[in-house]
Design an enzyme around this catalytic site. Structure first.
Site, PDB file in Angstrom:
ATOM      1  N   ALA A 284      43.487  48.735  40.877  1.00 27.19           N
ATOM      2  CA  ALA A 284      44.753  48.054  41.148  1.00 27.19           C
ATOM      3  C   ALA A 284      44.574  47.271  42.440  1.00 27.19           C
ATOM      4  O   ALA A 284      43.664  47.533  43.230  1.00 27.19           O
ATOM      5  CB  ALA A 284      45.908  49.032  41.271  1.00 27.19           C
ATOM      6  N   LYS A 285      45.428  46.301  42.652  1.00 22.44           N
ATOM      7  CA  LYS A 285      45.368  45.528  43.894  1.00 22.44           C
ATOM      8  C   LYS A 285      46.716  44.864  44.112  1.00 22.44           C
ATOM      9  O   LYS A 285      47.411  44.494  43.161  1.00 22.44           O
ATOM     10  CB  LYS A 285      44.266  44.458  43.815  1.00 22.44           C
ATOM     11  CG  LYS A 285      43.606  44.177  45.145  1.00 22.44           C
ATOM     12  CD  LYS A 285      42.739  45.330  45.611  1.00 22.44           C
ATOM     13  CE  LYS A 285      42.096  45.027  46.953  1.00 22.44           C
ATOM     14  NZ  LYS A 285      41.273  46.148  47.419  1.00 22.44           N
ATOM     15  N   GLY A 286      47.080  44.731  45.376  1.00 21.92           N
ATOM     16  CA  GLY A 286      48.329  44.060  45.706  1.00 21.92           C
ATOM     17  C   GLY A 286      48.132  43.107  46.863  1.00 21.92           C
ATOM     18  O   GLY A 286      47.298  43.341  47.743  1.00 21.92           O
ATOM     19  N   ASP A 343      44.430  47.893  53.291  1.00 21.95           N
ATOM     20  CA  ASP A 343      43.571  46.747  53.010  1.00 21.95           C
ATOM     21  C   ASP A 343      43.702  45.791  54.184  1.00 21.95           C
ATOM     22  O   ASP A 343      44.242  46.142  55.235  1.00 21.95           O
ATOM     23  CB  ASP A 343      43.980  46.086  51.685  1.00 21.95           C
ATOM     24  CG  ASP A 343      42.837  45.353  51.005  1.00 21.95           C
ATOM     25  OD1 ASP A 343      42.176  44.534  51.666  1.00 21.95           O
ATOM     26  OD2 ASP A 343      42.584  45.604  49.809  1.00 21.95           O
TER      27      ASP A 343
END
Length: 1021
Positions: A284-286, A343
């Protein structure tokens, strides 16, 4: 325009014009009024052109030109409401505000339309905002029916017929006259179909909107299509969170790419998906952009809004039941798993995220964001660097260097204050760091003393906020130094020129960095941020890192022997492949630096397990936190063991890749169909490139195999998770064994009811299979026997238990032997596993796993006891492993004949030696031509299996018909040969094959048929 209006509590009123009159507005402010120019611009966004202005009784009277829209009943009230909302920071007035008058909708509906259009533009709809608004202005009926459809789909108890409204929207689209109009309106319609839930109707209505979307249902397509996406749009933040699966995790970053943060996040997702093949969740990544002040408080506020919006559309678990958000209609199934990580720009936000989750009563509590104040500190553990060092250690070991005892040279990207670079450069006292750079300085030490330089690096690592400029010059060898990257030029000493292999007397900082990157060293250690190596055929734009365009080098310029990718995205994938094809040793960033994300995942899963104990009242939160900290070393050991297994799997696959081209080609084709990968997107070779490698006698290289390894794990674990195989009792201990001993003891009664127990099983089983026998075994057995992935997994697990494979593997991986010998013997273990697993699928497909273990394990243990022990000696160990591979068939013969399995094995060996079958089977297994295609390789496998079957049948009949139970196997077989002249034909055929030096499938088919006929008519006495 909000700032324009928000001076104090203003009042607004509009008069509705008659046919011959123009609209008029009265505005007043208790304090000073905004600039007239700003007000004129605000009215222009609303679609009103100011014709005149005058001050009236402490207020302002604006008269407008006749509008180009129909002024309806309610228009005045909606305009006033919009201006008041803007003054209260509830509404942003921009071009979309024209829809209030043209489509006759309220300001809330404008905000909805704007959010949808903003998302679609991020998703790839190539229309400027001005053009988008103009199209919507021309289609007011569509806008109103679209809003109606939104309410019908998502408003609780709406009572509207969504099907009818959808048909009206479709009919509106049919009235378009241009391609852009059609694309926009269809995209908006698909947005409603793709949206699965929203926080729009939650009470009170959040200012920051969230839309959970299934992007596969959009008409706008991108190269990467996430499983799910949450688009967030609010006054202070805008962003997207994308997931590769239902259970997924990854970092949230503060992005500076306002116009294409979704493109950024999709690129990161692709890497995260392959990196997460090692852990329980998918990738997943945001990414979010700050729409207000980018001060530290402004970023924290934007991040908080982003987190809150994500949680708004996420289910919760209360009393072991999944509970959807209140006042929210959902069009997807239960979805309570949302985990985030730090991040870029959010490294210190874990506690903030956890405080938001905890305040909302979210079931994960402080497991929501790993690495907070109660969690594992990656830098303190040095876990990411230690994981990448597993790769460096193996690279150099296979080159004949021991990182603990042999000095070796390193060039680096980063500095000692950084987590990955700093921790990595303290993992061996034999490092000779000849140079490194970060965004501030260039450090050069052309002839470093390993011990002295280690101590100085260690000092810098403990110095708060250190830089290379803090390095003691007295500790640097002659000719070295530290220079600022802002220097105009840097004069090079003879020692530096010699070390870097350059002749120039001076270089600019950028040129010097390029020289350092391309220096002749043993290891290039990347612990920094940025993309520094691309393929020679690629442009700099491919790297998407313009800051480093001036220092980036081509892969064919590298002279290092190996690369450790502790940092992300240091190479483009094609750059890795080009470097590896030239003989360089490199894996991929998602392999080398996966230990960090693996540690975070284990932290989350441990917290889930212990929180269940706390909730039951059997443990306090303080005790939970102490246990979590006490388990840190065990967690690190498990993570590093996984990292080491992955790098070994790559080495084994690479060692024989030139013989596996057809297998790898078949696997790539399968992954294209089953996993949806693309060769171009993953940097995998085309059919033409594979054919060229066939001809050249080369195969896939490590970065390419790494992709197959990761994608195969993801596919296998998904197929396992979707099956009932994981309910098989044989997998019972995979969950408990996953956790450290301290956690097993403390949560003994809770682990099998862990919320992610099934996912833990699937990732453990998939990882074990793929790491142990390579990425292609499952597909080969599927093709050979028509077996399913779950059936293959169960059969493999039986083999693993019966043969005690872990013990065999560990023995060969730790015995002192040459790298080539180790690779050959471990490959032989892989062949044993494949042979035994295939035998079970063919001969015992329906027998329960536990019964198989009970039946076969005693015989296999007895056989191992009679055979020479594995000692790291090539020929004897190979002979032992090849015979063990036939243990199941030998066991069946032993039971059928009543003979000890050792005697059966001796007879089997003697028959093979006498007839030449041993040479034939070994030759086919070892000498399959590199140019053999998939069908030839499959034919060989099937024919060898048949040959072995006939061989075992012959041994069984020989032993059943022999009355001499005490006769040595050699005498028994010698007597049988003498009494059976038919053996001559088979021996002659095999002798001819041996003389020709080349066994083709056609020739093997002839021999197999002859041997089968011989076995049917052979006389036994």
């Amino acid at each position: 325009m909000t700032q324009t209006l928000n001076q104090a509590a203003p009042t607004f009123s509009f008069t509705s014009p008659t046919r011959d009159e123009a609209p008029v507005a009265f505005l007043s402010w208790p304090d000073s009024a905004p600039l007239l120019a700003d007000l004129v611009a605000t009215f222009a966004d609303l679609g009103l052109r100011v014709a005149s202005h005058e001050s009236v009784g402490g207020g302002h009277r604006f008269t407008f030109c006749p509008p180009d829209f129909a002024w309806k009943e309610g228009t005045a009230a909606m305009l006033s409401a919009a201006l008041i909302a803007a003054a209260n920071d509830e509404f942003e007035i921009d071009l979309y505000a024209r829809l209030i008058c043209t489509a006759h909708i309220d300001w809330q509906s404008v905000a909805l339309v704007r959010a949808a259009c903003r998302y679609l533009r991020q998703a790839g709809l190539k229309l400027a905002e001005k053009n988008t608004v103009e199209i919507l202005v021309r289609h007011p009926d569509f806008v109103r029916s679209w809003i109606g459809l939104f309410h019908a789909r998502f408003e609780p108890e709406s009572g509207r017929d969504a099907r009818v409204l959808s048909e009206i929207v479709t009919a509106s689209i049919a009235t378009t006259s241009t391609l852009d109009e059609d694309r926009l309106l269809r995209a908006l319609h698909s947005f409603l179909d793709a949206t699965l839930r929203t926080n729009w109707f939650q009470v009170p209505q959040p200012q920051t909107l969230a839309f959970k979307v299934d992007p596969s249902l959009l008409t706008v397509k991108t190269a990467v299509t996430p499983f799910r996406e949450v688009f967030v749009h609010g006054p202070r933040v805008e962003g997207s969170h994308v997931r590769g699966g239902l259970i997924a995790r990854g970092g949230l970053r503060w992005s500076d790419r306002k116009d294409d943060f979704r493109t950024e996040v999709l690129g990161l997702l692709k890497t995260q998906v392959v990196k997460n093949s090692l852990i329980v969740p998918n990738g997943a990544k945001g990414a979010f952009v700050v729409r207000g002040e980018t001060t530290p408080p402004g970023v924290r506020a934007a991040y908080s809004d982003f987190i809150g919006a994500l949680l708004d559309v996420t289910d919760n678990i209360i009393d072991q039941k999944v509970v959807p958000p209140a006042n929210t209609r959902t069009y997807d199934g239960p979805d309570p798993y949302l985990v985030v990580a730090a991040d870029k720009g959010t490294a210190t936000f874990s506690d903030l995220a956890n405080s938001i989750a905890t305040s909302r009563g979210f079931w994960l509590g402080d497991a929501f964001a790993s690495g907070g104040s109660v969690g594992y500190d990656h830098k303190a553990m040095g876990i990411t660097a230690r994981g990448a060092w597993c790769s460096v250690r193996r690279h150099l070991a296979e080159l004949g260097l021991d990182v603990d005892t042999d000095p070796f040279t390193v060039a680096g990207i980063g500095d000692m204050s950084g987590d990955v670079f700093g921790n990595g450069m303290l993992l061996s006292r034999q490092i000779r760091l000849i140079g490194a750079f970060d965004h501030r300085h260039i450090f050069l030490d052309p002839n470093p003393d390993p011990e002295a330089s280690f101590e100085e690096r260690q000092r810098l690592a403990t110095l708060p906020r250190s830089s290379w400029d803090d390095y003691r010059r007295s500790a640097i060898s002659d000719g070295g130094g530290v220079w600022s990257r802002s220097a105009k030029t840097i004069r090079l000493t003879p020692e530096v020129r010699s070390r870097l292999g350059v002749t120039a007397q001076q270089l600019s900082p950028d040129e010097l960095i390029k020289a350092l990157l391309t220096a002749h060293v043993d290891v290039l250690w990347n612990g920094g941020i940025g993309t520094y190596v691309k393929a020679s055929a690629e442009g700099h734009s491919v790297a998407a890192d313009p800051v480093n365009d001036s220092v980036r080098v081509d892969a064919d310029e590298l002279a290092c022997r190996a690369v450790g990718e502790g940092g992300n995205l240091g190479f483009t994938q094609r750059g890795r492949v080009e470097y590896a094809l030239r003989g360089g040793r490199i894996n991929a960033d998602f392999i080398d630096n996966a230990a960090g994300v693996a540690t975070s995942d284990r932290e989350v899963n441990i917290k889930i397990a212990l929180d269940a104990v706390v909730a039951a009242g059997s443990m306090t939160t303080v005790e939970r936190n102490s246990l979590l900290a006490a388990a840190a070393d065990d967690v690190a050991a498990a993570v590093l063991a996984d990292s080491d297994r992955q790098t070994l799997a790559l080495s084994l696959a690479e060692a024989h890749s030139r013989f596996l081209v057809s297998r790898h080609e078949r696997l790539i084709e399968n992954l294209e169909v089953s996993a949806g990968i693309t060769r171009d997107g993953e940097g995998l070779p085309s059919d033409a490139e594979l054919r060229a490698r066939h001809v050249a006698g080369t195969g896939l290289v490590r970065p390419e195999i790494a992709v197959l390894l990761a994608q195969s794990k993801n596919l296998v674990r998904q197929e396992l998770a979707d099956s009932s195989a994981l309910d098989n009792p044989i997998f019972t201990h995979t969950v408990t064994d996953y956790f450290p001993p301290l956690i097993r003891k403390a949560a003994a009664g809770y682990l099998h009811t862990h919320q992610l127990a099934r996912e833990i099983k699937s990732v453990v089983v998939a990882g074990e299979i793929i790491n142990r026998v390579g990425p292609g075994l499952v597909r080969r057995l599927e093709e050979q026997f028509g077996a399913t992935t779950p059936q293959i997994a169960v059969a493999y697990w039986v083999v693993r238990d019966v043969y005690s494979i872990d013990s065999v593997w560990q023995s060969l991986d730790t015995l002192d032997m040459a790298p080539h010998t180790r690779m050959t013997l471990l490959t032989s273990v892989q062949e044993l596993i494949e042979t035994a697993t295939a035998w079970l699928l063919q001969h015992a497909p329906n027998m329960p796993a536990r019964d198989l273990i009970t039946q076969y394990k005693p015989h296999i243990e007895a056989l191992k006891a009679e055979l020479p022990q594995l000692r790291g000696l090539l020929d004897p160990d190979l002979a032992t492993l090849r015979l063990l591979a036939h243990g199941f068939a030998l066991s069946d013969t032993a039971r059928a004949t009543g003979r000890p399995i050792g005697a059966v094995a001796q007879t089997y060996t003697e028959v093979g030696r006498a007839v030449g079958l041993d040479w034939l089977a070994q030759d086919v297994a070892q000498n399959t031509p590199a140019e053999a295609d998939h069908w030839d390789a499959l034919a060989n496998t099937i024919l060898v299996a048949e040959l072995n079957h006939q061989w075992h049948q012959l041994v069984r009949r020989l032993l059943l018909t022999s009355s001499d139970l005490e006769a040595p196997a050699h005498d028994l077989v010698t007597r049988w040969i003498a009494q059976t002249p038919q053996t001559g034909r088979v021996s002659t055929l095999i002798g001819e094959l041996k003389a020709s030096g080349h066994v083709t499938p056609a020739r093997l088919c002839v021999v197999t048929a002859a041997f089968k006929a011989f076995g049917a008519c052979a006389a036994f006495h």
